[in-house]
Design a protein around this motif. Sequence first.
Motif, PDB file in Angstrom:
ATOM      1  N   ILE A 230      11.341   4.184 -32.748  1.00 33.18           N
ATOM      2  CA  ILE A 230      11.578   5.621 -32.592  1.00 33.18           C
ATOM      3  C   ILE A 230      11.040   6.106 -31.249  1.00 33.18           C
ATOM      4  O   ILE A 230       9.895   5.820 -30.881  1.00 33.18           O
ATOM      5  N   ARG A 231      11.893   6.870 -30.502  1.00 33.25           N
ATOM      6  CA  ARG A 231      11.449   7.423 -29.215  1.00 33.25           C
ATOM      7  C   ARG A 231      10.353   8.468 -29.457  1.00 33.25           C
ATOM      8  O   ARG A 231      10.411   9.215 -30.437  1.00 33.25           O
ATOM      9  N   PRO A 232       9.387   8.577 -28.565  1.00 28.94           N
ATOM     10  CA  PRO A 232       8.268   9.519 -28.756  1.00 28.94           C
ATOM     11  C   PRO A 232       8.729  10.948 -28.977  1.00 28.94           C
ATOM     12  O   PRO A 232       8.180  11.655 -29.832  1.00 28.94           O
ATOM     13  N   GLU A 233       9.750  11.420 -28.202  1.00 30.29           N
ATOM     14  CA  GLU A 233      10.181  12.806 -28.359  1.00 30.29           C
ATOM     15  C   GLU A 233      10.837  13.041 -29.724  1.00 30.29           C
ATOM     16  O   GLU A 233      10.694  14.120 -30.321  1.00 30.29           O
ATOM     17  N   THR A 234      11.533  12.021 -30.219  1.00 27.10           N
ATOM     18  CA  THR A 234      12.128  12.142 -31.555  1.00 27.10           C
ATOM     19  C   THR A 234      11.045  12.189 -32.618  1.00 27.10           C
ATOM     20  O   THR A 234      11.100  12.992 -33.559  1.00 27.10           O
ATOM     21  N   ARG A 235      10.059  11.320 -32.468  1.00 27.32           N
ATOM     22  CA  ARG A 235       8.951  11.294 -33.421  1.00 27.32           C
ATOM     23  C   ARG A 235       8.254  12.651 -33.464  1.00 27.32           C
ATOM     24  O   ARG A 235       7.976  13.186 -34.537  1.00 27.32           O
ATOM     25  N   GLU A 236       7.986  13.224 -32.291  1.00 33.89           N
ATOM     26  CA  GLU A 236       7.287  14.509 -32.247  1.00 33.89           C
ATOM     27  C   GLU A 236       8.120  15.609 -32.908  1.00 33.89           C
ATOM     28  O   GLU A 236       7.577  16.461 -33.618  1.00 33.89           O
ATOM     29  N   ARG A 237       9.428  15.590 -32.676  1.00 32.67           N
ATOM     30  CA  ARG A 237      10.291  16.613 -33.264  1.00 32.67           C
ATOM     31  C   ARG A 237      10.314  16.508 -34.789  1.00 32.67           C
ATOM     32  O   ARG A 237      10.208  17.527 -35.489  1.00 32.67           O
ATOM     33  N   VAL A 238      10.413  15.286 -35.296  1.00 32.33           N
ATOM     34  CA  VAL A 238      10.425  15.089 -36.754  1.00 32.33           C
ATOM     35  C   VAL A 238       9.085  15.497 -37.361  1.00 32.33           C
ATOM     36  O   VAL A 238       9.035  16.180 -38.391  1.00 32.33           O
ATOM     37  N   LEU A 239       7.992  15.100 -36.734  1.00 27.64           N
ATOM     38  CA  LEU A 239       6.677  15.454 -37.255  1.00 27.64           C
ATOM     39  C   LEU A 239       6.451  16.960 -37.257  1.00 27.64           C
ATOM     40  O   LEU A 239       5.832  17.505 -38.174  1.00 27.64           O
ATOM     41  N   GLN A 240       7.001  17.634 -36.242  1.00 30.76           N
ATOM     42  CA  GLN A 240       6.852  19.082 -36.187  1.00 30.76           C
ATOM     43  C   GLN A 240       7.615  19.753 -37.331  1.00 30.76           C
ATOM     44  O   GLN A 240       7.112  20.684 -37.973  1.00 30.76           O
ATOM     45  N   VAL A 241       8.823  19.273 -37.609  1.00 34.85           N
ATOM     46  CA  VAL A 241       9.601  19.834 -38.711  1.00 34.85           C
ATOM     47  C   VAL A 241       8.894  19.550 -40.041  1.00 34.85           C
ATOM     48  O   VAL A 241       8.825  20.431 -40.918  1.00 34.85           O
ATOM     49  N   MET A 242       8.368  18.349 -40.198  1.00 38.65           N
ATOM     50  CA  MET A 242       7.625  18.023 -41.420  1.00 38.65           C
ATOM     51  C   MET A 242       6.449  18.976 -41.608  1.00 38.65           C
ATOM     52  O   MET A 242       6.172  19.443 -42.718  1.00 38.65           O
ATOM     53  N   SER A 243       5.753  19.287 -40.511  1.00 43.83           N
ATOM     54  CA  SER A 243       4.636  20.217 -40.577  1.00 43.83           C
ATOM     55  C   SER A 243       5.099  21.627 -40.931  1.00 43.83           C
ATOM     56  O   SER A 243       4.494  22.302 -41.771  1.00 43.83           O
ATOM     57  N   ASP A 244       6.197  22.070 -40.284  1.00 41.40           N
ATOM     58  CA  ASP A 244       6.715  23.413 -40.539  1.00 41.40           C
ATOM     59  C   ASP A 244       7.129  23.575 -42.009  1.00 41.40           C
ATOM     60  O   ASP A 244       6.906  24.622 -42.619  1.00 41.40           O
ATOM     61  N   LEU A 245       7.741  22.526 -42.567  1.00 38.93           N
ATOM     62  CA  LEU A 245       8.215  22.582 -43.952  1.00 38.93           C
ATOM     63  C   LEU A 245       7.122  22.245 -44.967  1.00 38.93           C
ATOM     64  O   LEU A 245       7.338  22.394 -46.166  1.00 38.93           O
ATOM     65  N   GLN A 246       5.958  21.771 -44.441  1.00 35.12           N
ATOM     66  CA  GLN A 246       4.894  21.259 -45.324  1.00 35.12           C
ATOM     67  C   GLN A 246       5.445  20.147 -46.221  1.00 35.12           C
ATOM     68  O   GLN A 246       5.161  20.073 -47.424  1.00 35.12           O
TER      69      GLN A 246
END
Length: 338
Positions: free
Chosen positions: A36-52
């Motif tokens: 997984i590319r770093p920018e993709t990982r960060e985007r997915v992790l951010q959405v996971m955080s936003d959605l809890q």
Amino acid sequence: MSDEAAGRRPSIRDVARLADVSHQTVSRVINNHPSIRPETRERVLQVMSDLQYRPNRAARALVTSRSQTIGILSSSSTQYGPASSIAAIEAAARERGYWVSTANIEPRDPSSIAAGLAHLMAQSVEGLVVIAPQMRVFRALAAQPLDIPYVTLQSTELDPTHALSVDQMAGARLATRHLIELGHRHIYHLAGPQDWIEAEGRMRGFLEEMSASDIPTTAPILGDWTAEFGYYAGRELLRVRDFTAVFSSNDQMALGLIHAIRDEGLDVPGDISIVGFDDIPESAHFWPPLTTVRQDFAELGRRCVDVLLGPVGDSAPVPATIVPELLVRSSTSAPRPL
């Protein structure tokens, strides 16, 4: 997010849609896949955080074949020894990135043992610790084939290839030898319940040490681990005061003994010496502070996890037996003449 999605827990597909990736990509992020590319990982992790969003551990286990969970089958989690073992295993497991799931069983009910195992296996546990110190539990387990690593506590003779234990006989011999070396020759043993493996080991250690010193013994008194029974046994024994010391199979019963002795107007240790077993946190604050045998439960928990997951780094193989330690406090002294 749609009204439908807002009314339920977020799913991996919700994360994928908002992060504009496939759900397989979200799964790879969750499992730290290196592709997984770093920018993709960060985007997915951010959405996971936003959605809890929290990954479903059972679903993750199906995909990865790893649940990061150790199971504990316990039949006596309210007793100090087993409860301390469970706490120690949980602490050691967390240090290795694992969680613990405990199933409490009724040892007199074979169906309860099978149900407890089934409950843990349904969670895809990667290893199993059996803290069920009644002999009947191990007989029932012999009919339950296990295809995962497992370790049993205090079952050296019943399942020697999977056993990890504190040497109960050695601890009992330390306690008994201490009384003998003080000059006691009239020593009683207040034992634990007959079906408990620890109680059997401590009773055998007492009898062997007395025999090694050529001191006659009376039949051990079978107790139930409680201070109430210790008090009752003490009152009965003091009807005929023909002893100067008692080795109690645990600290709670020792507490009851001390209470009974004081109620008779006698002194501990001046008239009767008492030794316990376990070193519960309160034993240093009994009056008098209790001489007892200490079991290292933290080390026991660490070794359990190392047996199941393998030692960390280049550590030596895990020894199967831990030697306990005698802590001499103020409840023992040389005897007065009877």
